[in-house]
Design a protein around this motif. Sequence first.
Motif, PDB file in Angstrom:
ATOM      1  N   LEU A 187      39.898 126.546  27.910  1.00 16.90           N
ATOM      2  CA  LEU A 187      41.180 125.884  28.120  1.00 16.90           C
ATOM      3  C   LEU A 187      40.937 124.602  28.910  1.00 16.90           C
ATOM      4  O   LEU A 187      39.959 124.513  29.666  1.00 16.90           O
ATOM      5  N   VAL A 188      41.819 123.635  28.752  1.00 15.99           N
ATOM      6  CA  VAL A 188      41.717 122.392  29.517  1.00 15.99           C
ATOM      7  C   VAL A 188      43.034 122.137  30.231  1.00 15.99           C
ATOM      8  O   VAL A 188      44.089 122.655  29.844  1.00 15.99           O
ATOM      9  N   ARG A 189      42.955 121.333  31.281  1.00 14.65           N
ATOM     10  CA  ARG A 189      44.134 121.076  32.101  1.00 14.65           C
ATOM     11  C   ARG A 189      45.240 120.398  31.299  1.00 14.65           C
ATOM     12  O   ARG A 189      44.997 119.485  30.510  1.00 14.65           O
ATOM     13  N   ASN A 190      46.464 120.866  31.509  1.00 13.14           N
ATOM     14  CA  ASN A 190      47.654 120.250  30.925  1.00 13.14           C
ATOM     15  C   ASN A 190      48.042 119.062  31.796  1.00 13.14           C
ATOM     16  O   ASN A 190      48.605 119.231  32.881  1.00 13.14           O
ATOM     17  N   GLU A 191      47.736 117.859  31.332  1.00 13.51           N
ATOM     18  CA  GLU A 191      47.983 116.659  32.130  1.00 13.51           C
ATOM     19  C   GLU A 191      49.469 116.330  32.224  1.00 13.51           C
ATOM     20  O   GLU A 191      49.868 115.499  33.042  1.00 13.51           O
ATOM     21  N   ASN A 192      50.288 116.971  31.399  1.00 15.08           N
ATOM     22  CA  ASN A 192      51.737 116.715  31.415  1.00 15.08           C
ATOM     23  C   ASN A 192      52.521 117.901  31.947  1.00 15.08           C
ATOM     24  O   ASN A 192      53.699 118.078  31.639  1.00 15.08           O
ATOM     25  N   TYR A 193      51.863 118.724  32.751  1.00 19.40           N
ATOM     26  CA  TYR A 193      52.511 119.933  33.257  1.00 19.40           C
ATOM     27  C   TYR A 193      53.674 119.577  34.180  1.00 19.40           C
ATOM     28  O   TYR A 193      53.561 118.661  35.006  1.00 19.40           O
ATOM     29  N   TRP A 194      54.756 120.341  34.068  1.00 24.76           N
ATOM     30  CA  TRP A 194      55.955 120.063  34.857  1.00 24.76           C
ATOM     31  C   TRP A 194      55.766 120.356  36.351  1.00 24.76           C
ATOM     32  O   TRP A 194      56.434 119.761  37.203  1.00 24.76           O
ATOM     33  N   GLY A 195      54.862 121.280  36.664  1.00 27.67           N
ATOM     34  CA  GLY A 195      54.618 121.649  38.057  1.00 27.67           C
ATOM     35  C   GLY A 195      53.362 120.986  38.587  1.00 27.67           C
ATOM     36  O   GLY A 195      52.932 119.934  38.104  1.00 27.67           O
ATOM     37  N   GLU A 196      52.762 121.585  39.595  1.00 25.62           N
ATOM     38  CA  GLU A 196      51.532 121.046  40.144  1.00 25.62           C
ATOM     39  C   GLU A 196      50.404 121.223  39.127  1.00 25.62           C
ATOM     40  O   GLU A 196      50.169 122.332  38.650  1.00 25.62           O
ATOM     41  N   PRO A 197      49.697 120.154  38.783  1.00 26.91           N
ATOM     42  CA  PRO A 197      48.633 120.272  37.776  1.00 26.91           C
ATOM     43  C   PRO A 197      47.533 121.226  38.216  1.00 26.91           C
ATOM     44  O   PRO A 197      47.312 121.449  39.415  1.00 26.91           O
ATOM     45  N   ALA A 198      46.849 121.797  37.244  1.00 20.98           N
ATOM     46  CA  ALA A 198      45.730 122.681  37.542  1.00 20.98           C
ATOM     47  C   ALA A 198      44.672 121.934  38.343  1.00 20.98           C
ATOM     48  O   ALA A 198      44.466 120.728  38.180  1.00 20.98           O
ATOM     49  N   LYS A 199      43.980 122.655  39.214  1.00 20.62           N
ATOM     50  CA  LYS A 199      42.987 122.041  40.095  1.00 20.62           C
ATOM     51  C   LYS A 199      41.710 121.649  39.365  1.00 20.62           C
ATOM     52  O   LYS A 199      40.976 120.779  39.817  1.00 20.62           O
TER      53      LYS A 199
END
Length: 483
Positions: free
Chosen positions: A178-190
């Motif tokens: 999996l890769v980080r969701n750069e458009n995430y509504w909350g705090e982005p993955a670390k």
Amino acid sequence: MVSLAAAQTLIVAQGADPVTLDPQGQNDQPSARVRVQIYETLVEFDKDLNIVPALAESWEFITPNELEFKLRQGVKFHNGDAFTAEDVKYSIERVKDSATVAFLLEAISEVEVVDDYTVRIRMANPYAPILNHLAHPSTAIVNRRSVEEAGDDFGASVAIGTGPFVFKEWVSGSHVTLVRNENYWGEPAKVEELIIRSIPEGTVRAIELETGGVDIAYNLEPMDELRLTGQPGIVLDKYEELSTSYVGFNVLKPPLDNKLVRQAINYALDVDAVVDYIYTGLAAKSNTPLPPGAWGFNPNVEGYYYDPDKARELLAEAGYADGLKLSIWTNDNPLRMQIAEMFQANLADVGVEVEIQILPWATYLEDTALGKHDMFILGWGTVTADADYGLYALFHSSMHGDPGNRTFYTNPRVDELLDAGRRETDPEKRMAIYWEAQETIVEDAPWVFLINTSAVNGLRDYVEGFWPHPAGHHVLGGVSVNK
């Protein structure tokens, strides 16, 4: 804040491959542990098992049978589509159509889209555990367009949610990336990348942790925990699970359709030895189907105990004084294989010859759902922390097979109690209902009631931000790797 030395990849090991990445496709923990990184539910549990907002910002009971949700605005699916009330309606109806998880939301009779960010759920009767069930990973919200466009590929090569990670690839038997969701509504993955590896052998998971092949290893086995205790660079994180391990009987197959035989097997098995020697004390003998941490647990059920003489008496009473032959199934879980071998010896002592059969995980789930087995070893996590989830799917007659009742157990009184427990909103009356249900189920003995477990996850000491979900569905967006 992630330090400048933070690594950009987090590698996690679990004990089995996912079955599907479709939230409504299968209700197993290895799949759910991946899916909770990709998809989200309307509400979720916090560390203390309180219901808190997720994709829904707020909710209100308009009547005892009607629940209104105000949805979070500005949320995007991984394919760029906006999250709206239409997605909630579609997802709930998809849960209700699922052969595996429909029981979670079958009380819902109608879903009304009031506007783009308001949805009303109506139920035929009050449904006490509705919010708990809407926090279950299998009620996650999916994107209709991606499901319909992908067809049979949804959950295999396509997985579109709103969560902190975006699906990249699944190499069956090896890993999911999996890769980080750069458009995430909350705090982005670390971390930029999350790799979840499937490593069935507990000792191999432990060695990978030791050598840095993984950053987190789920569910270390007891002997590995003892070996790793105090080892530099490794942190052991122990927590009480909401899970129960059991041996299930196919109660439709002779001689296991005879309650005396099932009770005899309960008395024939030395469960305390499982606790002491296989789990080295990292488990507790279970007397009921529910774990102690679940609401509705009955602490007064006495259960069964190791008594080979009693087992022989009951077998003779059932007409099997000269013994019988059975098979016991397990998947390639090392602890379950050890349990099967110990029980094979226990049962031989009372004249029951047992053949052990080991099946691949997906085949194991499929064939136990079809009732091809005599006995099988499995576990169940009371994911919602409520008695309804810990009992209904496993013992209600409408749940035979894939939904959870792989013993094919039927008792009209238990059905009546479990139906009543869903409708009753008075906590004291509801508790009494579930206490009686547990007493009846234990008397009928569709299971050997084995153990409630503590789980131990191993982490490298540079891992920060990890907290264990009591149901084992650990969310990893807040975890960083600071080497």
